[in-house]
Design an enzyme around this catalytic site. Structure first.
Site, mmCIF file in Angstrom:
data_model
loop_
_atom_site.group_PDB
_atom_site.id
_atom_site.type_symbol
_atom_site.label_atom_id
_atom_site.label_comp_id
_atom_site.label_asym_id
_atom_site.label_seq_id
_atom_site.Cartn_x
_atom_site.Cartn_y
_atom_site.Cartn_z
ATOM 1 N N CYS A 4 0.839 -1.203 0.000
ATOM 2 C CA CYS A 4 0.000 0.000 0.000
ATOM 3 C C CYS A 4 0.876 1.257 0.000
ATOM 4 O O CYS A 4 1.699 1.452 0.889
ATOM 5 C CB CYS A 4 -0.910 -0.016 1.220
ATOM 6 S SG CYS A 4 -1.810 1.509 1.443
ATOM 7 N N CYS A 7 0.510 3.361 3.139
ATOM 8 C CA CYS A 7 1.189 2.758 4.297
ATOM 9 C C CYS A 7 2.694 3.012 4.201
ATOM 10 O O CYS A 7 3.361 3.246 5.214
ATOM 11 C CB CYS A 7 0.892 1.261 4.387
ATOM 12 S SG CYS A 7 -0.732 0.866 5.081
ATOM 13 N N HIS A 46 -4.451 0.864 8.378
ATOM 14 C CA HIS A 46 -4.849 0.554 7.008
ATOM 15 C C HIS A 46 -6.308 0.118 6.975
ATOM 16 O O HIS A 46 -6.647 -0.981 7.414
ATOM 17 C CB HIS A 46 -3.957 -0.535 6.402
ATOM 18 C CG HIS A 46 -4.341 -0.852 4.984
ATOM 19 N ND1 HIS A 46 -3.819 -0.182 3.897
ATOM 20 C CD2 HIS A 46 -5.240 -1.738 4.483
ATOM 21 C CE1 HIS A 46 -4.367 -0.647 2.787
ATOM 22 N NE2 HIS A 46 -5.239 -1.600 3.123
ATOM 23 N N HIS A 98 -6.422 2.745 0.300
ATOM 24 C CA HIS A 98 -6.197 3.085 1.713
ATOM 25 C C HIS A 98 -7.080 4.317 1.934
ATOM 26 O O HIS A 98 -6.862 5.349 1.264
ATOM 27 C CB HIS A 98 -4.716 3.378 1.975
ATOM 28 C CG HIS A 98 -4.369 3.687 3.394
ATOM 29 N ND1 HIS A 98 -3.360 3.034 4.107
ATOM 30 C CD2 HIS A 98 -4.889 4.596 4.269
ATOM 31 C CE1 HIS A 98 -3.277 3.530 5.333
ATOM 32 N NE2 HIS A 98 -4.194 4.490 5.455
ATOM 33 N N HIS A 100 -8.850 7.563 2.317
ATOM 34 C CA HIS A 100 -8.284 8.911 2.343
ATOM 35 C C HIS A 100 -9.357 9.943 2.061
ATOM 36 O O HIS A 100 -10.292 9.696 1.300
ATOM 37 C CB HIS A 100 -7.125 9.054 1.346
ATOM 38 C CG HIS A 100 -7.442 8.598 -0.036
ATOM 39 N ND1 HIS A 100 -7.471 7.269 -0.397
ATOM 40 C CD2 HIS A 100 -7.762 9.284 -1.162
ATOM 41 C CE1 HIS A 100 -7.774 7.158 -1.670
ATOM 42 N NE2 HIS A 100 -7.982 8.370 -2.153
ATOM 43 N N HIS A 102 -9.920 13.659 0.589
ATOM 44 C CA HIS A 102 -9.359 14.755 -0.191
ATOM 45 C C HIS A 102 -9.864 16.071 0.398
ATOM 46 O O HIS A 102 -11.073 16.270 0.513
ATOM 47 C CB HIS A 102 -9.827 14.684 -1.646
ATOM 48 C CG HIS A 102 -9.371 13.484 -2.410
ATOM 49 N ND1 HIS A 102 -8.294 13.525 -3.275
ATOM 50 C CD2 HIS A 102 -9.845 12.210 -2.461
ATOM 51 C CE1 HIS A 102 -8.133 12.323 -3.838
ATOM 52 N NE2 HIS A 102 -9.065 11.511 -3.358
HETATM 53 P P1 AMP Z 1 -8.257 8.413 -5.235
HETATM 54 O O1 AMP Z 1 -8.465 8.505 -6.717
HETATM 55 O O2 AMP Z 1 -9.416 8.944 -4.442
HETATM 56 O O3 AMP Z 1 -7.849 7.015 -4.795
HETATM 57 O O4 AMP Z 1 -7.084 9.390 -4.898
HETATM 58 C C1 AMP Z 1 -5.750 8.986 -4.789
HETATM 59 C C2 AMP Z 1 -4.931 10.243 -4.734
HETATM 60 O O5 AMP Z 1 -3.655 9.909 -4.241
HETATM 61 C C3 AMP Z 1 -4.737 10.939 -6.085
HETATM 62 O O6 AMP Z 1 -5.231 12.270 -6.009
HETATM 63 C C4 AMP Z 1 -3.218 10.896 -6.289
HETATM 64 O O7 AMP Z 1 -2.713 12.048 -6.915
HETATM 65 C C5 AMP Z 1 -2.722 10.736 -4.866
HETATM 66 N N1 AMP Z 1 -1.419 10.099 -4.716
HETATM 67 C C6 AMP Z 1 -1.021 8.914 -5.227
HETATM 68 N N2 AMP Z 1 0.251 8.635 -4.860
HETATM 69 C C7 AMP Z 1 0.658 9.663 -4.081
HETATM 70 C C8 AMP Z 1 1.860 9.981 -3.396
HETATM 71 N N3 AMP Z 1 2.931 9.154 -3.416
HETATM 72 N N4 AMP Z 1 1.938 11.131 -2.692
HETATM 73 C C9 AMP Z 1 0.877 11.971 -2.658
HETATM 74 N N5 AMP Z 1 -0.310 11.728 -3.271
HETATM 75 C C10 AMP Z 1 -0.414 10.599 -3.983
HETATM 76 ZN ZN ZN Z 2 -2.414 1.289 3.600
#
Ligand code: AMP
Ligand code: ZN
Length: 114
Positions: A4, A7, A46, A98, A100, A102
């Site tokens: 992940c 993670c 997680h 994971h 999250h 926004h």
């Molecule tokens: P989602 O489409 O809701 O799963 O959003 C995932 C988000 O994670 C996207 O906006 C990506 O730009 C962001 N993302 C993916 N990898 C990273 C990373 N290493 N650091 C910061 N943001 C990330």
């Molecule tokens: Zn995770």
């Protein structure tokens, strides 16, 4: 969770631009921002997605909203406003498995969410 990406960010194996951290929650800047301010707020535990919440996780989720509120005040977007989005599953457009949140702000956001 080994594979992940979030993670790995929590463990420091992948770098991130941290905005907030405590024992249970981490917030960092999205690598591909969709707005001038785009922060991801995640539980350190997680949880793959919203539908994978277990009994008791609602306490953690409510703390995430408290942290979002704190960040909004700290970076000064509380007056102008912001948007919080949680994508869930394939149709919801979730790419990282994971949980999250926004946090989007810094301009007048579009009126539509679909
Ligand atoms: P989602 O489409 O809701 O799963 O959003 C995932 C988000 O994670 C996207 O906006 C990506 O730009 C962001 N993302 C993916 N990898 C990273 C990373 N290493 N650091 C910061 N943001 C990330
Ligand atoms: Zn995770």
């Amino acid at each position: 969770m080994e594979d992940c990406v979030f993670c790995k960010i929590i463990k420091g194996e992948i770098p991130s631009n941290k905005v907030y951290e405590d024992e249970e929650i981490l917030a960092f800047k999205d690598i591909n921002p969709a707005a001038p301010i785009h922060i991801l707020v995640i539980p350190k535990k997680h949880i793959a997605s919203l539908v994978d919440m277990k009994e008791g996780d609602e306490i953690l989720i409510s703390k995430i909203y408290t942290v979002i509120n704190k960040i909004a005040q700290d970076i000064g977007i509380d007056k102008k406003g912001f948007r919080v989005i949680v994508n869930c599953g394939e149709d919801g457009g979730q790419e990282v498995a994971h949980l999250h949140f926004h946090l989007l702000a810094g301009k007048k956001l579009g009126e539509k969410i679909v």
